[in-house]
Motif scaffolding. Structure first.
Motif, short mmCIF file in Angstrom:
data_model
loop_
_atom_site.label_atom_id
_atom_site.label_comp_id
_atom_site.label_asym_id
_atom_site.label_seq_id
_atom_site.Cartn_x
_atom_site.Cartn_y
_atom_site.Cartn_z
N GLY A 1 0.83 -1.19 0.00
CA GLY A 1 0.00 0.00 0.00
C GLY A 1 0.87 1.24 0.00
O GLY A 1 1.98 1.25 -0.56
N PHE A 2 0.39 2.29 0.65
CA PHE A 2 1.13 3.54 0.75
C PHE A 2 1.24 3.93 2.22
O PHE A 2 0.47 3.46 3.07
CB PHE A 2 0.43 4.65 -0.04
N GLY A 3 2.18 4.80 2.51
CA GLY A 3 2.38 5.25 3.89
C GLY A 3 3.50 4.49 4.59
O GLY A 3 4.11 3.57 4.03
N GLN A 4 3.75 4.86 5.82
CA GLN A 4 4.84 4.27 6.58
C GLN A 4 4.55 2.86 7.06
O GLN A 4 5.45 2.06 7.28
CB GLN A 4 5.15 5.16 7.80
N VAL A 5 3.26 2.52 7.23
CA VAL A 5 2.90 1.24 7.84
C VAL A 5 2.89 0.11 6.81
O VAL A 5 3.58 -0.91 6.98
CB VAL A 5 1.52 1.34 8.53
N ILE A 6 2.12 0.26 5.73
CA ILE A 6 1.94 -0.83 4.78
C ILE A 6 2.52 -0.48 3.40
O ILE A 6 2.15 -1.09 2.40
CB ILE A 6 0.45 -1.20 4.63
N GLY A 7 3.42 0.49 3.35
CA GLY A 7 4.06 0.85 2.09
C GLY A 7 5.03 -0.22 1.64
O GLY A 7 5.16 -1.28 2.28
N PRO A 8 5.76 0.01 0.54
CA PRO A 8 6.69 -1.00 0.02
C PRO A 8 7.81 -1.36 0.99
O PRO A 8 8.44 -2.41 0.85
CB PRO A 8 7.25 -0.34 -1.26
N ALA A 9 8.07 -0.49 1.98
CA ALA A 9 9.11 -0.78 2.96
C ALA A 9 8.55 -1.40 4.23
O ALA A 9 9.29 -1.70 5.17
CB ALA A 9 9.88 0.51 3.31
N GLY A 10 7.22 -1.58 4.31
CA GLY A 10 6.59 -2.13 5.51
C GLY A 10 5.78 -3.36 5.18
O GLY A 10 5.92 -3.96 4.11
N ASN A 11 4.91 -3.77 6.11
CA ASN A 11 3.97 -4.87 5.84
C ASN A 11 2.75 -4.71 6.74
O ASN A 11 2.60 -3.69 7.41
CB ASN A 11 4.63 -6.24 6.01
N PHE A 12 1.89 -5.72 6.76
CA PHE A 12 0.61 -5.61 7.45
C PHE A 12 0.65 -6.22 8.86
O PHE A 12 -0.40 -6.42 9.47
CB PHE A 12 -0.48 -6.30 6.61
N ALA A 13 1.84 -6.51 9.37
CA ALA A 13 1.97 -7.23 10.63
C ALA A 13 1.42 -6.45 11.83
O ALA A 13 0.93 -7.04 12.79
CB ALA A 13 3.43 -7.59 10.88
N THR A 14 1.50 -5.12 11.78
CA THR A 14 1.08 -4.32 12.93
C THR A 14 -0.41 -4.03 12.95
O THR A 14 -0.91 -3.44 13.91
CB THR A 14 1.84 -2.97 12.93
N LEU A 15 -1.13 -4.44 11.92
CA LEU A 15 -2.58 -4.19 11.87
C LEU A 15 -3.31 -5.12 12.84
O LEU A 15 -2.90 -6.27 13.02
CB LEU A 15 -3.12 -4.38 10.46
N PRO A 16 -4.39 -4.66 13.47
CA PRO A 16 -5.15 -5.53 14.37
C PRO A 16 -5.84 -6.65 13.61
O PRO A 16 -6.07 -6.56 12.40
CB PRO A 16 -6.17 -4.57 14.99
N ASP A 17 -6.19 -7.72 14.33
CA ASP A 17 -6.82 -8.88 13.69
C ASP A 17 -8.12 -8.51 12.98
O ASP A 17 -8.44 -9.05 11.92
CB ASP A 17 -7.10 -9.96 14.74
N SER A 18 -8.87 -7.57 13.56
CA SER A 18 -10.13 -7.16 12.93
C SER A 18 -9.88 -6.57 11.55
O SER A 18 -10.65 -6.83 10.60
CB SER A 18 -10.85 -6.13 13.81
N ALA A 19 -8.81 -5.79 11.41
CA ALA A 19 -8.47 -5.22 10.10
C ALA A 19 -8.02 -6.31 9.13
O ALA A 19 -8.34 -6.26 7.94
CB ALA A 19 -7.38 -4.17 10.27
N LEU A 20 -7.29 -7.30 9.64
CA LEU A 20 -6.82 -8.38 8.77
C LEU A 20 -7.99 -9.21 8.24
O LEU A 20 -7.98 -9.62 7.08
CB LEU A 20 -5.84 -9.28 9.54
N TRP A 21 -8.99 -9.46 9.09
CA TRP A 21 -10.18 -10.18 8.63
C TRP A 21 -10.91 -9.40 7.54
O TRP A 21 -11.34 -9.95 6.52
CB TRP A 21 -11.13 -10.46 9.79
N LEU A 22 -11.06 -8.09 7.76
CA LEU A 22 -11.77 -7.27 6.76
C LEU A 22 -10.99 -7.24 5.45
O LEU A 22 -11.59 -7.35 4.36
CB LEU A 22 -11.96 -5.86 7.30
N LEU A 23 -9.67 -7.08 5.53
CA LEU A 23 -8.87 -7.03 4.31
C LEU A 23 -8.84 -8.38 3.60
O LEU A 23 -8.77 -8.44 2.36
CB LEU A 23 -7.43 -6.58 4.64
#
Length: 465
Positions: A418-440
């Motif tokens: 994605g974009f931004g500091q969290v899920i951009g090309p240099a990051g990943n989705f590991a820090t997202l809460p489980d609720s967000a992971l289920w929705l995604l």
């Protein structure tokens, strides 16, 4: 999938990693259940209906995701089940988003399983898009059927021939990509994994730095070529072996897709030359690789392109929507819908100028039906409606607006980063809460199954005879 689990098991046995027990156990469990179901339903032949078709496609993808998540959850990788399900869904839908970091130190069996999920998902997508969705009038892809010299109503032989041709093309291109990668210096293991995730336009890598790990422009060029080949309609490769059938430019979406890749890549290279004073040749190679990676929804990265310039970010943001060609492993809106939408808008303007004019809409040599226009219009409405709804829900789960919007976009378009500091090309989705992971995870399924296929199951009228 039970058979496929034995491949990473062999890799772990060779590496003396205890995770082989997880793969063998999961394989035995899945294979046993599948065998019992096969025996219990032997001889039964239910009447195929559209309702069953929608339910079957959605259910198969969800069940396959659950199966794929088992080794990830029970292995030495430290993830929650929401994370394992997300990783499996991202693999099978060839999205490429990940919750796993430290890939360089990860057991090779897990790395192989992630790549296998994406490779299996890639061929599954081709089969679904070309063989199943058109019969359900769900994908708006009836224009991309396989022509047959058999003019009779013998559908089964024609479908069998097409299926065999698609699998042959997919396997052949994967092997060619593997050979090229090894010849350019990749190890056998890296080349095998990256060949599978390149042809599935999926983007899982065996290294945290993705393709930037190899620091070789030749590898970037090779990956760019194979990503483009994977984003073209696979029917093209089948037709190439049929006499008088190979007409690459007959399909307008191919020209549009290639022109978009060329123009946007060149634009990014020019902005980097002007703004960042990067040598044009170097800028063109890395810009083309990263742009093609995003527009084909592969998700590889050679570096953090969000640091190049605001102009580059804007172009990458646009590319995240577009996608490759229909009938390929790529996701996104896809070039055929863009062509049809443009033709509809142009025809509407012409009718405003000349109200009594008769405007015929043609896609290549074929006339565009009203049903196709309706299907494309519905897709755009559902795509952007789902994008807005997903963004709102993710902000409710505590994500900032940029992460929420780009996370939903990358899931629906099956892009990966994605974009931004969290899920951009240099990051990943590991820090997202489980609720967000289920929705995604749900958003990835929606995007990969063309939205309508899943959402139609939510209407009560579907279940009323």
């Amino acid at each position: 999938m039970a058979f496929a689990m034995l491949i990473p098991a062999v890799v772990d046995i060779a590496d003396q990693n205890e995770d082989w027990r997880i793969f063998v156990g999961s394989s035995f469990l899945v294979g046993m259940v599948a065998a019992l179901v096969a025996v219990a339903t032997r001889g039964e032949r239910p009447v195929f209906t559209q309702k069953l078709g929608f339910l079957l496609v959605t259910t198969v993808w969800i069940v396959a995701t659950v199966i794929g998540s088992l080794p990830l959850y029970f292995s030495s990788v430290n993830v929650t089940y929401a994370g394992a399900f997300f990783e499996s869904m991202s693999g099978l839908t060839t999205t490429g988003s990940t919750v796993i970091s430290g890939l360089d130190a990860l057991p090779r069996g897990i790395l192989m399983w992630r790549s296998l999920l994406q490779w299996l998902g890639g061929i599954g997508i081709i089969g679904m898009v070309l063989l199943i969705l058109p019969s359900l009038s769900a994908g708006g892809l009836a224009l991309f059927h396989m022509e047959s010299s058999d003019k009779s109503d013998k559908v089964l032989p024609r479908v069998n021939q097409l299926t065999g041709g698609l699998i042959a093309a997919y396997v052949t291109l994967t092997l060619l990509c593997f050979i090229v990668y090894t010849s350019l210096g990749m190890s056998f293991f890296d080349a095998m994994n990256h060949a599978m995730t390149t042809l599935s336009t999926a983007g899982y890598s065996t290294h945290d730095a993705s393709m930037g790990y190899f620091d070789d422009n030749r590898i970037l060029l090779a990956a760019t070529v194979f990503m483009i080949l994977a984003a073209l309609p696979f029917v093209v490769y089948v037709r190439a072996f049929l006499p008088r059938r190979f007409q690459l430019w007959r399909d307008p979406q191919i020209i549009v897709f290639l022109v978009i890749c060329l123009v946007l890549s060149f634009s990014i290279a020019v902005t980097r030359r002007i703004i960042n004073d990067t040598p044009f040749g170097e800028a063109l190679i890395s810009s083309t690789f990263n742009l093609v990676s995003i527009i084909t929804t592969t998700g590889y990265a050679s570096e953090d392109y969000t640091l190049w310039s605001n102009a580059a970010i804007g172009i990458f943001f646009l590319a995240s929507f577009l996608g490759g060609c229909a009938g390929s492993t790529a996701g996104g809106i896809k070039a055929n819908r863009l062509v049809i939408l443009f033709l509809v808008v142009r025809a509407s303007f012409r009718r405003l100028i000349r109200p009594h004019a008769i405007v015929r809409l043609k896609y290549g040599n074929d006339e565009i039906s009203a049903q196709t226009i309706q299907t494309v219009t519905i897709f755009f409405f559902l795509f952007f409606g789902s994008l807005l709804m997903g963004t709102v829900f993710l902000t409710i789960f505590g994500l900032d607006l940029i992460t929420a919007f780009s996370g939903t976009l990358t899931a629906l378009a099956n892009v990966g980063p994605g974009f931004g500091q969290v899920i951009g090309p240099a990051g990943n989705f590991a820090t997202l809460p489980d609720s967000a992971l289920w929705l995604l995870s749900g958003a990835m399924l929606l995007g990969r199954l063309e939205l309508v296929t899943v959402l139609i199951l939510l209407f009560p009228s579907v279940w009323v005879d």
